[in-house]
Structures are given as C-alpha cells and as structure tokens.
Design a protein around this motif. Structure first.
Motif, PDB file in Angstrom:
ATOM      1  N   SER A 268     -40.182 -38.566  -6.428  1.00 31.26           N
ATOM      2  CA  SER A 268     -38.763 -38.957  -6.345  1.00 31.26           C
ATOM      3  C   SER A 268     -37.899 -38.239  -7.372  1.00 31.26           C
ATOM      4  CB  SER A 268     -38.588 -40.449  -6.619  1.00 31.26           C
ATOM      5  OG  SER A 268     -39.483 -41.183  -5.885  1.00 31.26           O
ATOM      6  N   HIS A 269     -38.522 -37.657  -8.386  1.00 28.52           N
ATOM      7  CA  HIS A 269     -37.728 -37.074  -9.485  1.00 28.52           C
ATOM      8  C   HIS A 269     -37.793 -35.558  -9.517  1.00 28.52           C
ATOM      9  CE1 HIS A 269     -38.581 -41.228 -10.974  1.00 28.52           C
ATOM     10  NE2 HIS A 269     -37.278 -41.146 -11.097  1.00 28.52           N
ATOM     11  N   THR A 270     -38.411 -34.989  -8.501  1.00 29.61           N
ATOM     12  CA  THR A 270     -38.698 -33.560  -8.520  1.00 29.61           C
ATOM     13  C   THR A 270     -37.450 -32.696  -8.420  1.00 29.61           C
ATOM     14  OG1 THR A 270     -40.144 -31.919  -7.500  1.00 29.61           O
ATOM     15  CG2 THR A 270     -38.982 -33.398  -5.998  1.00 29.61           C
ATOM     16  N   ASN A 271     -37.585 -31.426  -8.782  1.00 32.31           N
ATOM     17  CA  ASN A 271     -36.495 -30.452  -8.579  1.00 32.31           C
ATOM     18  C   ASN A 271     -36.740 -29.620  -7.323  1.00 32.31           C
ATOM     19  OD1 ASN A 271     -35.544 -31.452 -10.960  1.00 32.31           O
ATOM     20  ND2 ASN A 271     -35.997 -29.661 -12.172  1.00 32.31           N
ATOM     21  N   SER A 272     -37.900 -29.812  -6.716  1.00 30.96           N
ATOM     22  CA  SER A 272     -38.219 -29.287  -5.388  1.00 30.96           C
ATOM     23  C   SER A 272     -38.063 -27.772  -5.241  1.00 30.96           C
ATOM     24  CB  SER A 272     -37.370 -30.019  -4.329  1.00 30.96           C
ATOM     25  OG  SER A 272     -38.036 -29.968  -3.085  1.00 30.96           O
ATOM     26  N   CYS A 273     -38.666 -27.047  -6.148  1.00 29.38           N
ATOM     27  CA  CYS A 273     -38.599 -25.588  -6.052  1.00 29.38           C
ATOM     28  C   CYS A 273     -39.994 -25.002  -5.902  1.00 29.38           C
ATOM     29  CB  CYS A 273     -37.916 -25.009  -7.281  1.00 29.38           C
ATOM     30  SG  CYS A 273     -36.130 -25.240  -7.194  1.00 29.38           S
ATOM     31  N   ILE A 274     -40.023 -23.815  -5.360  1.00 24.54           N
ATOM     32  CA  ILE A 274     -41.298 -23.119  -5.130  1.00 24.54           C
ATOM     33  C   ILE A 274     -41.183 -21.719  -5.705  1.00 24.54           C
ATOM     34  CG2 ILE A 274     -40.519 -22.454  -2.780  1.00 24.54           C
ATOM     35  CD1 ILE A 274     -43.499 -22.511  -1.952  1.00 24.54           C
TER      36      ILE A 274
END
Ligand SMILES: Cc1cc2nc3c(=O)[nH]c(=O)nc-3n(C[C@H](O)[C@H](O)[C@H](O)COP(=O)(O)OP(=O)(O)OC[C@H]3O[C@@H](n4cnc5c(N)ncnc54)[C@H](O)[C@@H]3O)c2cc1C
Length: 407
Positions: free
Chosen positions: A58-64
C-alpha cells in the motif's frame, strides 16, 4: 464484519498450500499456482489486515528498473516488464484486465565520486550483457539532455529508458487477487499466530489462527512482508529481515519541468521522480535507520525540512519553489544480510517456503517471484528462471549476494 473478497473463516480444515500474507507476493504466488497446469491443489491465503493499512504494497512507489548489479535481478525485472506489457494475454486473454504499460522516464543514478562512477561502470556492463539499455552519461551529456539539473559536482550518471519507470502495480495486484479467487483460491481475513511441526521436526503440519482454528497444510509460504521474522519464528526459524521506515512526499512545483523527471538517485541518498500533472515524488530515509516498531508510521517532518528538500532543490534549482501535497511512511521488509530476496525452502523444514526480504524492489519482482515460488511448490524445482541463488541456504552458509544498486 467481513471485508469484500475475504471470507471470515476457511471452508476446510486442510489445504495443499497455505500462504501467510495477501500482499502482492502472496497474491502473485496464488495466481501463478492457478496458472500452473500441473498444480491441482487447494490454496488458502491468510491476511491479518485485509484493509492493507500497513502493508508495504500500500505504500509503494511502484517503479521498475533494469539497473541492478546482479544479473539475476536484471532478468527478474525483464520478466516483470514482459508480463506487464502483455498482461491481458498472460492472464488468459481476460478482456476485463486493463492493458498496462511502463512510463519509461528511466532511473538516473548520479555519481559524485570516481569510486561510485566505477560502480556505475561495472553495473552497466552487467546490465548491458543481460540485454538492458543502460547508458553512461558525462555531466555535460546529462545537462544537455536534462538542462534543469545542477551537475557541477557530478562525475558520471547512468540511465536506461527502456522498461524502466513507473507501472500500475495496484492494478496488477487487484487482478492477481481477483482472478485467483475466481479460479478457486480462498482468501480469508485471519491472522496466523502459531505453527506446529511434526514429531521429527522437519515439516510444518498446521497453522493456528487467532480464532484458535487449526488448519493442516501441505506447504506453507511466508509472504508476510515486514512481519516475515514473526512468521518465521512461528516455524522456529530466524530470518534477517526487519521493518525499516521509508518516507514519501508528493510535491507540486511552482514552475514544472518541461520533460519527465527521471527517477533520480541523488548522491545525497534522496530520490525523486515524475508524478504527472506538475507534481513530483521524493523519497528517502533518516541516516539513523533502526528497525521500526510494526505500528510506527509517524512522519519525520524535520527530515523533509533539513535533508530532503535541500537535496532536491540543490539538484534541481527549479524545486526551490514547491509545495508538499501528500506524504506517507511505509515499511520496507529490509533484508539486513544482503538486501536481496530470500526464497525457497528452509533447509531442514522443506515445506516451509520463504518469499521475503525484498527491501525496496519487491513490487517489480513480484511477477518473477510468484512464478518461481509456484514452480517450487509444484515441482520442487524451477522451470523458468533458476532462482536458487536467492535461497535461504545462503544465509546459513554466510554467502551474501551483494546488490550494489540499492535504493
Ligand atoms: C515507501 C516504499 C516505496 C517502495 N517503492 C518500490 C518501488 O518503487 N518498486 C518496487 O519494486 N518496490 C518498492 N517497494 C517495495 C515493495 O512495495 C514491497 O517489496 C512489496 O510490496 C512487498 O510485498 P509483500 O507482499 O512481500 O509485503 P506486504 O505488502 O507487506 O504484504 C504482507 C502481508 O502479510 C500480512 N501478514 C503479516 N503477518 C501475517 C500473519 N501472521 N497472518 C496473516 N497475515 C499476515 C500483512 O498484513 C500484509 O498485508 C517500496 C516499499 C515502500 C515501503
């Protein structure tokens, strides 16, 4: 009260696979099990908090990114990138699944010392050999491409704008959960509080829920995020993973940049990136970085004032005039041994399988980790990417895989 999609109690007293934690790792593993033709077993996923208030997911920055120093980590991200770009096809051609893409602003690692520049040069060789498109840029080349940076102190940068940037991890997470549920996986809102081993001590026979209910299990997966150590202790084993606080700020710039801001890893340790609509995301942590209490999500306002904002304004002078719009703290499941994933079975308790310690790169690894864990649970072996390098054994034998590209 029940949470939509989560039953309040399991429908059976025994399952082939019990997964402890329904964050992105638990859901990915459950989904890949349903997608493995040779797996015909029953799967129960247990989640202590189906609101996900404190979950890393829920707290991620969601990058790859493809910029890792370990070849296997590059291969893992390549699989996720491929899965994302073909998500509908990968999920059985289900037309309800939205098409996803990667917003390829790239990660820009900045070195202000020759020593770190050498690390970037070494890493780039590993990445390019594995098929990544990482480029090395001098300070002048960085300034020509991104004139908004101040680069006076910069020796070298490395950037890759192919399959590197933001992706919609929340949608992937939702669809893995939704489709696996439709394919028969049971999701139950329940906390696992204990486990029982057999007389020989080499198998977990059952898990006990907070309600007192005892569920027999063929295999157990520890997908408990920052609480991995608690779940491991229930099995009587230890794992070098602890919760570490990581702060995120979303800010609006008075004068937005005219090109996307790469995910910039500043030598100060602060990182920032494009967030769309004239807003940007910054992240970092305090120099003093102890294990956090599981319920400690307090913001550190002094950190922003004294460290983060000065660092980003120093690198991008246009960010002198900004306004914070949103902020939050999340927990990394921080692997203090070598920052890398801890996977595979416990050497003495073969049906206790780890899926832990992803530190700051678990979201982008979730597809490869779910696929690998489902292969291990089905075949006792890997059929695609061999991830034995990340097995728990390396902790016992004290052979860390040092990943030098850590955020
Ligand atoms: C601020 C921040 C930024 C990040 N940015 C990125 C990024 O840009 N890219 C990237 O790849 N990764 C990033 N990450 C890391 C990534 O988000 C995590 O690695 C990933 O979400 C981990 O998923 P998980 O399923 O292992 O853990 P979680 O999402 O924490 O899920 C574990 C679940 O297990 C449950 N649980 C625990 N114990 C029990 C129990 N006893 N019984 C039942 N349930 C239990 C918990 O309630 C929780 O919901 C970031 C993380 C943070 C905190």
């Amino acid at each position: 009260m029940t949470t939509p999609g989560f039953a309040s109690t399991p429908s059976k007293s025994a399952y082939d696979v019990v997964i402890v934690g329904a964050g992105i790792m638990g859901c990915s593993t459950a989904w890949f099990l349903t997608d493995t033709p040779d797996f015909n077993g029953s799967v129960l996923v247990l989640e202590r908090d189906p609101t996900y208030e404190f979950a890393s997911t829920s707290h991620t920055n969601s990058c790859i990114r493809q910029q890792f120093s370990t070849e296997l980590n590059v291969r893992i991200s390549q699989f996720t990138a491929d899965f994302l770009k073909n998500v509908r096809e990968r999920m059985g051609g289900d037309t309800r699944v939205p098409e996803l893409s990667i917003q390829n602003f790239g990660y820009l690692y900045l070195a202000d010392t020759e020593r770190f520049a050498d690390v970037l040069r070494d890493n780039q060789k590993v990445q390019v050999a594995a098929g990544a498109a990482t480029e090395l840029l001098t300070a002048d080349e960085i300034a020509a491409r991104y004139p908004f940076y101040s680069v006076d102190d910069i020796v070298l940068g490395s950037i890759n704008t192919v399959d590197e940037g933001y992706f919609d991890g929340a949608t992937l997470f939702d669809w893995w959960r939704r489709q696996s549920r439709e394919r028969g996986v049971e999701y139950v809102a329940a906390e696992v509080v204990a486990m029982a081993r057999n007389a020989a001590g080499n198998r977990i026979e059952s898990v006990t829920l907070a309600s007192g209910e005892v569920i027999s299990c063929g295999q157990v997966v520890n997908a408990s995020g920052p609480r991995a150590v608690e779940t491991a202790r229930m099995a009587g084993v230890d794992i070098p993973v602890e919760p570490r606080k990581r702060y995120t700020w979303i800010f609006k710039a008075e004068k937005p940049l005219d090109v996307d801001l790469p995910l910039t890893i500043d030598p100060s340790g602060v990182h920032m990136r494009e967030n769309g609509g004239g807003t940007y995301m910054a992240g970092g942590h305090s120099d003093i970085d102890p294990a956090a209490a599981y319920d400690d999500f307090a913001m550190d306002h002094a950190l922003w004032e004294n460290h983060i904002w000065p660092a980003i304004a120093n690198r991008v002078p246009q960010f002198e005039a900004i306004k914070v719009q949103q902020e939050w703290t999340g927990h990394y499941a921080y692997n203090v041994f070598d920052h890398n994933a801890v996977l595979g079975p416990h050497p003495e308790i073969a049906n206790f399988v780890f899926q832990n310690g992803f530190s700051g790169h678990g979201l982008q690894q979730s597809a490869a980790m779910g696929r690998a864990t489902s292969e291990w649970l089905t075949y006792g072996d890997y059929r695609t990417l061999d991830l034995r390098l990340f097995h728990y054994d390396r902790i016992v034998s004290d052979t860390p895989i040092v990943e030098r590209a850590i955020i």
